[in-house]
Design a protein around this motif. Structure first.
Motif, mmCIF file in Angstrom:
data_model
loop_
_atom_site.group_PDB
_atom_site.id
_atom_site.type_symbol
_atom_site.label_atom_id
_atom_site.label_comp_id
_atom_site.label_asym_id
_atom_site.label_seq_id
_atom_site.Cartn_x
_atom_site.Cartn_y
_atom_site.Cartn_z
ATOM 1 N N ILE B 18 -0.001 -11.004 22.774
ATOM 2 C CA ILE B 18 1.387 -10.576 22.902
ATOM 3 C C ILE B 18 1.724 -9.478 21.887
ATOM 4 O O ILE B 18 1.286 -9.524 20.741
ATOM 5 N N SER B 19 2.462 -8.489 22.345
ATOM 6 C CA SER B 19 3.027 -7.466 21.457
ATOM 7 C C SER B 19 4.514 -7.751 21.324
ATOM 8 O O SER B 19 5.197 -7.953 22.338
ATOM 9 N N ILE B 20 5.007 -7.769 20.102
ATOM 10 C CA ILE B 20 6.437 -7.984 19.857
ATOM 11 C C ILE B 20 6.966 -6.813 19.049
ATOM 12 O O ILE B 20 6.518 -6.581 17.922
ATOM 13 N N LEU B 21 7.902 -6.093 19.648
ATOM 14 C CA LEU B 21 8.518 -4.953 18.982
ATOM 15 C C LEU B 21 9.965 -5.300 18.667
ATOM 16 O O LEU B 21 10.659 -5.876 19.492
ATOM 17 N N ASN B 22 10.391 -4.941 17.484
ATOM 18 C CA ASN B 22 11.726 -5.304 17.029
ATOM 19 C C ASN B 22 12.628 -4.097 16.828
ATOM 20 O O ASN B 22 12.154 -2.985 16.543
ATOM 21 N N CYS B 23 13.913 -4.351 16.993
ATOM 22 C CA CYS B 23 14.906 -3.293 16.872
ATOM 23 C C CYS B 23 16.203 -3.898 16.343
ATOM 24 O O CYS B 23 16.622 -4.965 16.818
ATOM 25 N N ASP B 24 16.810 -3.264 15.374
ATOM 26 C CA ASP B 24 18.084 -3.709 14.827
ATOM 27 C C ASP B 24 19.119 -2.610 15.001
ATOM 28 O O ASP B 24 18.777 -1.425 14.967
ATOM 29 N N TYR B 25 20.365 -2.996 15.183
ATOM 30 C CA TYR B 25 21.422 -1.996 15.321
ATOM 31 C C TYR B 25 22.611 -2.382 14.447
ATOM 32 O O TYR B 25 22.778 -3.540 14.063
ATOM 33 N N THR B 26 23.404 -1.379 14.111
ATOM 34 C CA THR B 26 24.520 -1.624 13.202
ATOM 35 C C THR B 26 25.884 -1.518 13.897
ATOM 36 O O THR B 26 26.857 -2.071 13.401
ATOM 37 N N GLU B 58 13.796 -9.840 32.105
ATOM 38 C CA GLU B 58 12.348 -9.861 32.284
ATOM 39 C C GLU B 58 11.942 -8.970 33.449
ATOM 40 O O GLU B 58 12.608 -8.946 34.488
ATOM 41 N N ASP B 59 10.855 -8.231 33.273
ATOM 42 C CA ASP B 59 10.326 -7.397 34.337
ATOM 43 C C ASP B 59 8.813 -7.379 34.211
ATOM 44 O O ASP B 59 8.249 -6.632 33.410
ATOM 45 N N GLY B 60 8.194 -8.235 34.973
ATOM 46 C CA GLY B 60 6.735 -8.307 34.915
ATOM 47 C C GLY B 60 6.245 -8.752 33.551
ATOM 48 O O GLY B 60 6.638 -9.798 33.039
ATOM 49 N N ARG B 61 5.414 -7.937 32.936
ATOM 50 C CA ARG B 61 4.868 -8.289 31.615
ATOM 51 C C ARG B 61 5.841 -8.017 30.469
ATOM 52 O O ARG B 61 5.545 -8.340 29.323
ATOM 53 N N PHE B 62 6.973 -7.408 30.786
ATOM 54 C CA PHE B 62 7.911 -6.976 29.751
ATOM 55 C C PHE B 62 9.168 -7.846 29.759
ATOM 56 O O PHE B 62 9.771 -8.064 30.812
ATOM 57 N N THR B 63 9.541 -8.320 28.580
ATOM 58 C CA THR B 63 10.761 -9.102 28.423
ATOM 59 C C THR B 63 11.524 -8.579 27.222
ATOM 60 O O THR B 63 10.928 -8.364 26.159
ATOM 61 N N VAL B 64 12.818 -8.365 27.399
ATOM 62 C CA VAL B 64 13.660 -7.953 26.283
ATOM 63 C C VAL B 64 14.611 -9.092 25.958
ATOM 64 O O VAL B 64 15.193 -9.695 26.856
ATOM 65 N N PHE B 65 14.733 -9.377 24.679
ATOM 66 C CA PHE B 65 15.629 -10.416 24.187
ATOM 67 C C PHE B 65 16.711 -9.760 23.332
ATOM 68 O O PHE B 65 16.419 -8.866 22.528
ATOM 69 N N LEU B 66 17.938 -10.231 23.498
ATOM 70 C CA LEU B 66 19.057 -9.686 22.736
ATOM 71 C C LEU B 66 19.750 -10.803 21.969
ATOM 72 O O LEU B 66 20.137 -11.813 22.561
ATOM 73 N N ASN B 67 19.901 -10.612 20.668
ATOM 74 C CA ASN B 67 20.635 -11.540 19.823
ATOM 75 C C ASN B 67 21.821 -10.778 19.244
ATOM 76 O O ASN B 67 21.690 -10.063 18.251
ATOM 77 N N SER B 74 14.476 -7.470 20.823
ATOM 78 C CA SER B 74 13.021 -7.383 20.737
ATOM 79 C C SER B 74 12.449 -7.175 22.128
ATOM 80 O O SER B 74 13.062 -7.551 23.129
ATOM 81 N N LEU B 75 11.287 -6.580 22.158
ATOM 82 C CA LEU B 75 10.542 -6.358 23.402
ATOM 83 C C LEU B 75 9.221 -7.099 23.288
ATOM 84 O O LEU B 75 8.481 -6.898 22.318
ATOM 85 N N HIS B 76 8.962 -7.955 24.263
ATOM 86 C CA HIS B 76 7.709 -8.684 24.307
ATOM 87 C C HIS B 76 6.862 -8.147 25.451
ATOM 88 O O HIS B 76 7.371 -8.008 26.586
ATOM 89 N N ILE B 77 5.611 -7.878 25.168
ATOM 90 C CA ILE B 77 4.685 -7.423 26.193
ATOM 91 C C ILE B 77 3.552 -8.450 26.259
ATOM 92 O O ILE B 77 2.825 -8.652 25.289
ATOM 93 N N ALA B 105 13.628 5.178 15.685
ATOM 94 C CA ALA B 105 12.577 6.127 15.299
ATOM 95 C C ALA B 105 11.271 5.911 16.056
ATOM 96 O O ALA B 105 10.399 6.777 16.046
ATOM 97 N N GLY B 106 11.140 4.763 16.692
ATOM 98 C CA GLY B 106 9.940 4.501 17.486
ATOM 99 C C GLY B 106 8.918 3.638 16.752
ATOM 100 O O GLY B 106 8.847 3.632 15.523
ATOM 101 N N THR B 107 8.151 2.888 17.533
ATOM 102 C CA THR B 107 7.043 2.086 17.029
ATOM 103 C C THR B 107 5.803 2.443 17.825
ATOM 104 O O THR B 107 5.827 2.403 19.063
#
Lengths: 113, 113
Positions: B18-26, B58-67, B74-77, B105-107
């Motif tokens: 699994i790949s987990i990418l994180n993102c925070d916003y203000t 969720e879309d196939g192998r990709f899932t986005v979670f929002l808190n 976060s984006l899970h692959i 800025a990208g990961t």
């Protein structure tokens, strides 16, 4: 569909010269966006159009930058005069509707020496 | 002022894991969030989005979670594939700001065989 087309793909110019970047959006899309990507600021929106009319140009950095969309299939971003700090990758994107998926072109890498 | 932050510039993962990418916003006004994927010398391409009224999409192998309370997504692959090696951008927009996209800025994700 060919997707969003941008030209040139690469542009190298000297400081003080005029630079014109070109974009052909996807046919049928009514929104067109110009973005700039730099290491320092990332991807930032410069200006966008709806039905060929500029809606918001608050992201345009300076008066040296101008953008036009004379018809539904063509837009230009002009920098005059160019400066080394304008070096960046410039992307054009288009969408159908304001919330439609934005399709990006391959970008123009601009280098100002 | 970066309103969307991706604090991990890179991620390396083994194929199949699994790949987990994180993102925070203000900006608490953001109500629509997107992930874009970018290969070298190409423009970003839309991957998946989520509205603030949901906490998962969720879309196939990709899932986005929002808190929303944590202002975090976060984006899970799953499972990760070699073709997933790319730069992933998190983006956010607000109806109050005409849905103009603010990008992180990208990961850079590298999937090891």
């Amino acid at each position: 569909d060919a997707g969003v087309i941008q030209s040139p793909r690469h542009e190298v110019t000297e400081m003080g010269q005029e630079v014109t970047l070109r974009c052909k959006p996807i046919s049928g899309h009514d929104y067109l966006f110009w973005y700039r990507q730099t290491m320092m600021r990332g991807l930032e929106l410069l200006i966008y159009f709806n039905n060929n009319v500029p809606i918001d140009d608050s992201g345009m950095p300076e008066d040296r930058f101008s953008a036009k969309m004379p018809n539904a299939s063509f837009s230009t971003l002009k920098i005059q005069p160019s400066e080394p700090r304008d070096s960046a990758v410039y992307f054009c994107a288009s969408s159908r509707g304001r919330l439609g998926e934005q399709y990006f072109g391959p970008g123009t890498r601009l280098t100002v020496t | 002022d970066q309103q969307v932050k991706q604090n991990s510039p890179s991620l390396s993962v083994q194929e199949g894991r699994i790949s987990i990418l994180n993102c925070d916003y203000t900006n608490s006004m953001f109500d629509y969030f997107l992930w874009y994927k970018k290969y070298p010398a190409e423009g970003p391409t839309f991957l998946i989005s989520i509205s603030s009224i949901k906490d998962k999409n969720e879309d196939g192998r990709f899932t986005v979670f929002l808190n929303k309370s944590a202002k975090h997504l976060s984006l899970h692959i799953v499972p990760s594939q070699p073709g997933d090696s790319a730069v992933y951008f998190c983006a956010a927009s607000a109806q109050t700001n005409d849905y103009k996209l603010s990008f992180g800025a990208g990961t850079t994700v590298t999937v090891r065989a």
